[in-house]
Design an enzyme around this catalytic site. Sequence first.
Site, PDB file in Angstrom:
ATOM      1  N   ASP A   7      50.343 -13.478 -28.835  1.00 52.95           N
ATOM      2  CA  ASP A   7      49.268 -13.764 -29.785  1.00 52.95           C
ATOM      3  C   ASP A   7      49.165 -12.655 -30.814  1.00 52.95           C
ATOM      4  OD1 ASP A   7      47.259 -15.006 -27.090  1.00 52.95           O
ATOM      5  OD2 ASP A   7      48.693 -16.022 -28.373  1.00 52.95           O
ATOM      6  N   ASP A  41      53.574 -23.883 -28.290  1.00 48.91           N
ATOM      7  CA  ASP A  41      52.587 -23.313 -27.382  1.00 48.91           C
ATOM      8  C   ASP A  41      51.648 -24.398 -26.870  1.00 48.91           C
ATOM      9  OD1 ASP A  41      50.191 -20.600 -27.572  1.00 48.91           O
ATOM     10  OD2 ASP A  41      51.632 -21.139 -26.033  1.00 48.91           O
TER      11      ASP A  41
END
Lengths: 149, 417
Positions: free
Chosen positions: B338, B193
């Site tokens: 997330d 990420d």
Amino acid sequence: MEAQSQSNNPNPNPNPNPNPNPNPNPNPHRNNSVASSMPLWPTIDGPLGLSEEESVGYARRFYTFGFALLPLLWAVNCFYFWPVLRHSHSFPRIRPYVVGSAIGFAVCATLLSSWSLTFAIGGERLFGPVWDQLVMYNLADRLGLTGWS
Amino acid sequence: MESSVLEWLGVEIIGVMSPVSICMFLVVLLVYSLSSPSTTATTIATAANLVYAENPSDTAAQKLEGAVLNAVVFIVFIALATFLLVLLYYYNCTAFLLHYTRFSTFFVLAAMGGSILLSLLERFSVPLDAVTSFLLLFNFAVVGVLSVFAGGGLPILLRQCYTVCLGIIVAAWFTKLPEWTTWTVLVALALYDLVAVLAPGGPLKLLVELESSRNEELPALVYEARPTVNTRNHAAAVGFIVAGVSDSETSRIELQVVSRVNSNNNNNLSSNNDNGENGINDEWERSPLVGGMRFGEVVVDEGMSPLVEMSGVGENEEEGEGVRRKIGERGIKFGLGDFVFYSVLVGRAAMYDLMTVYACYLAIISGLGCTLILLSMCRKALPALPISIALGVLFYFLTRLLMEPFIVGTATNLMMF
């Protein structure tokens, strides 16, 4: 550009004012009983939701979709257009669909709850050996759908 | 002025942290209620453990090596899927992306959610009949797809609830991964990420730039914490948006790969199982692949703000529309990835002890706060996973290896509690 920006500066201040045009001041809005009984927005999301024109199409569409074995969609329709349902004289074009959704959901919920409770409480005494085949955890075992746990 | 700014900031932070906390809490509840003492772990073959199926009898070196290989293969899959997503979006295949995301959402809610529902019914012996189960699941899935992708025809609260439900379902499936693979995959995802969002030429950064330049919304699974307050006096205070990008294309590649693996399994098990059961097993084994890999990133949509303000200047109708658009654009958006990976971390910690759950939860919330602070300072795209995952993993191992022996020792000797 600078002139435009200068003209832009005072605009953000009166921006929230044009939305409640019938009520320029929040204080009279609270005092005025006539205004409080007529909601400004047809949805619970207020200005973030749909306008009245869009709401008619959406309410009709979801009311129609609810007949495809989707009573939960009727419940969502009632929840979203709660101001329309709550105030009996507001938004005459939207209200028939919302009331229809409420009635449909009430009927479906009653029928389904009756069946489920009868099945759960009655049990094997009422349904015999068919109960064991219809109850979901036995059916899941038979079909092999319990791979997750 | 200061008090009002603090009040607004607190509301925004609560708006972001509440769904994350709810998602983690419910995943921990699921893990606790469904983890039976007799752990006959039928390891489901997923993209996260294609290379190496962890066995308790393996040595630590074997476990570590296999887990790292699993993580590397997983990240390669995700990177390929994300680049494929960038290509599809670049060549204006938005309709295809939208339909595929809808299908993924339906499959997650119906198949994966249904499997969890059946496990709960079996665990608590709820005598629900087949007809009612089917109706409830069908309604849940269809309303979920409509609420996430209906473009404003359903309440914001419902959309938020369904986004959290999606995160819970996918995270619960991910907690079925073996232990070593889970930790290496989480760390590898945090690093990926970081690279994908911040590096020039990173796929998620390319996606965000494309989306900003086109002013066209990418069909993505994001959580939008938009308050339903009619008047927002501080709407212009902080104009940052946390946007998430979902790469549903991952499922496509992984489905192909898993089908090969399943064909091998079918050859091995053909003498033992019926054809129907094989088909059903194939379907369930594919389930965790869908919708499992979604990333969150932080985007400051500065290009939008002046455009909205310019459109606001004009006639009353245009002005009202501009104001509505501005209000709609404000608010923090979080990618669904997330939610999933925070909850996977806490769910994995729940399999060990409640102490590690508390430590990981506090670490993740602290990491989220740090990310928000960095976001308000940098005002550009930021990944939301690295800080929280790093703190969560660090606190988990510190609590497990250092704090627990200390507390157990002192408790045994009656020096504490």
